[in-house]
Design an enzyme around this catalytic site. Structure first.
Site, PDB file in Angstrom:
ATOM      1  N   SER A  56       0.855  -1.197   0.000  1.00 19.10           N
ATOM      2  CA  SER A  56       0.000   0.000   0.000  1.00 19.10           C
ATOM      3  C   SER A  56       0.886   1.241   0.000  1.00 19.10           C
ATOM      4  O   SER A  56       2.051   1.182   0.401  1.00 19.10           O
ATOM      5  CB  SER A  56      -0.860   0.005   1.274  1.00 19.10           C
ATOM      6  OG  SER A  56      -1.509   1.256   1.441  1.00 19.10           O
ATOM      7  N   TYR A  64      -2.968  -1.393  10.486  1.00 18.16           N
ATOM      8  CA  TYR A  64      -2.948  -1.750   9.055  1.00 18.16           C
ATOM      9  C   TYR A  64      -1.664  -1.250   8.390  1.00 18.16           C
ATOM     10  O   TYR A  64      -0.975  -1.991   7.678  1.00 18.16           O
ATOM     11  CB  TYR A  64      -4.178  -1.137   8.396  1.00 18.16           C
ATOM     12  CG  TYR A  64      -4.212  -1.178   6.888  1.00 18.16           C
ATOM     13  CD1 TYR A  64      -4.691  -2.301   6.220  1.00 18.16           C
ATOM     14  CD2 TYR A  64      -3.795  -0.089   6.122  1.00 18.16           C
ATOM     15  CE1 TYR A  64      -4.744  -2.332   4.836  1.00 18.16           C
ATOM     16  CE2 TYR A  64      -3.848  -0.116   4.744  1.00 18.16           C
ATOM     17  CZ  TYR A  64      -4.319  -1.239   4.101  1.00 18.16           C
ATOM     18  OH  TYR A  64      -4.370  -1.269   2.732  1.00 18.16           O
TER      19      TYR A  64
END
Ligand code: NAD
Length: 270
Positions: free
Chosen positions: A163, A176
């Site tokens: 990400s 996360y």
């Protein structure tokens, strides 16, 4: 969470009408976690149209999975649906075994499933939430890669979904984002470890993408401005991620390993 793409408005574009295959993955077998929806569904459609048989793992979104299965079968490829929780190491080993049992091989593993929830204060993050985020996002990646690598022949490919948060952590996604940093680091280390076996390991780092993860984890006002701060001023559609995953899987990328491909609409990773 996880959400369903069938309830999203506007409906995301996974390449249902646009991806044209040209045999780039003919005869390959791919296992894609989170393959029912979002980026994983777009990758599943692209892989099938490029000639691969596809197994998709997902938690329990059977409606999304059935729809994705029908897209794969329409291409004349086979599909194996693998519901269940990848935070369980036994389930991870079982789904790799099921793919090998069904197809006799596994050439491509796409570690793409993930969990995220937004918390503004560290006190709001329970120990259970922290551990579950790690179990799904990074521990499962280890169990699945270890199980699959044993069956991969020279030319195998492992592709992990990282990400923009790997390098630029959103503090509201503390757990996360920390796992996404680990995904990128795991990728770079495993690429070196498996290079001698002819297995390549890479990751794709998406920026904002219009998938069920977004309305599932952000409040409505955040969703309405999602992606607006990026140079292209919008989020990606899932199909716009698929080409990176096809490129990393195909045999022509034989010297690409240990890489992070950023698909971030013009925003630099660092
Ligand atoms: P998505 O909601 O479509 O996919 C998440 C998937 O994870 C679902 O298919 C779900 O079944 C699976 N999953 C969640 N918990 C699971 C569990 N315990 N066991 C098995 N499967 C489980 O969302 P997406 O955005 O397509 O997410 C795919 C990947 O892309 C994730 O790794 C995510 O972190 C990454 N990513 C997304 C964005 C974005 O803006 N959407 C940005 C950067 C990275």
């Amino acid at each position: 969470m996880p959400g369903s793409f069938t309830r999203m408005d506007p409906r995301p574009d996974h390449g249902e009408r646009s991806w044209r295959g040209s045999g780039r993955l003919k005869g390959h077998v791919a296992l894609i976690t989170g393959g029912d929806s979002g980026i994983g569904r777009a990758v599943a459609i692209a892989y099938a149209r490029e000639g691969a048989h596809v197994a998709i793992s997902y938690l329990d979104e059977s409606e999304d999975a059935k729809d994705t299965e029908s897209m794969i079968l329409e291409c004349g490829q086979q599909c194996l649906l693998l519901p269940g929780d990848i935070s369980d190491p036994e389930h991870c080993r079982a789904i790799v075994a099921a793919v090998v049992e069904e197809f006799g091989r596994v050439d491509i593993l796409v570690n793409n499933a993930a969990h995220q929830q937004l918390f503004n204060e560290i006190d709001e993050i329970s120990d259970v939430e922290w551990q579950r985020t790690f179990a799904i996002n990074i521990h499962a990646m280890f169990y699945l890669s270890k199980a699959a690598a044993k069956h991969m022949k020279d030319g195998g490919s492992i592709i992990n979904t990282a990400s923009i948060n790997s390098d630029q952590p959103n503090p509201g996604l503390l757990a996360y984002a920390t796992t996404k940093g680990a995904v990128q680091n795991f990728t770079a280390g495993l690429a070196q470890m498996l290079a001698g076996d002819g297995v390549r390991v890479n990751c794709v780092a998406p920026g904002p993408v219009w998938t069920p993860l977004i309305p599932g984890s952000f409040a409505a006002e955040k969703v309405s401005e999602f992606g607006a701060s990026y140079p292209m001023g919008r989020p990606a559609q899932p199909v716009e991620l698929a080409s990176a995953y096809v490129m990393l899987a195909e045999p022509m990328s034989s010297y690409v390993s240990g890489a992070t491909i950023a698909v971030t609409g013009g925003k630099p990773m660092i």
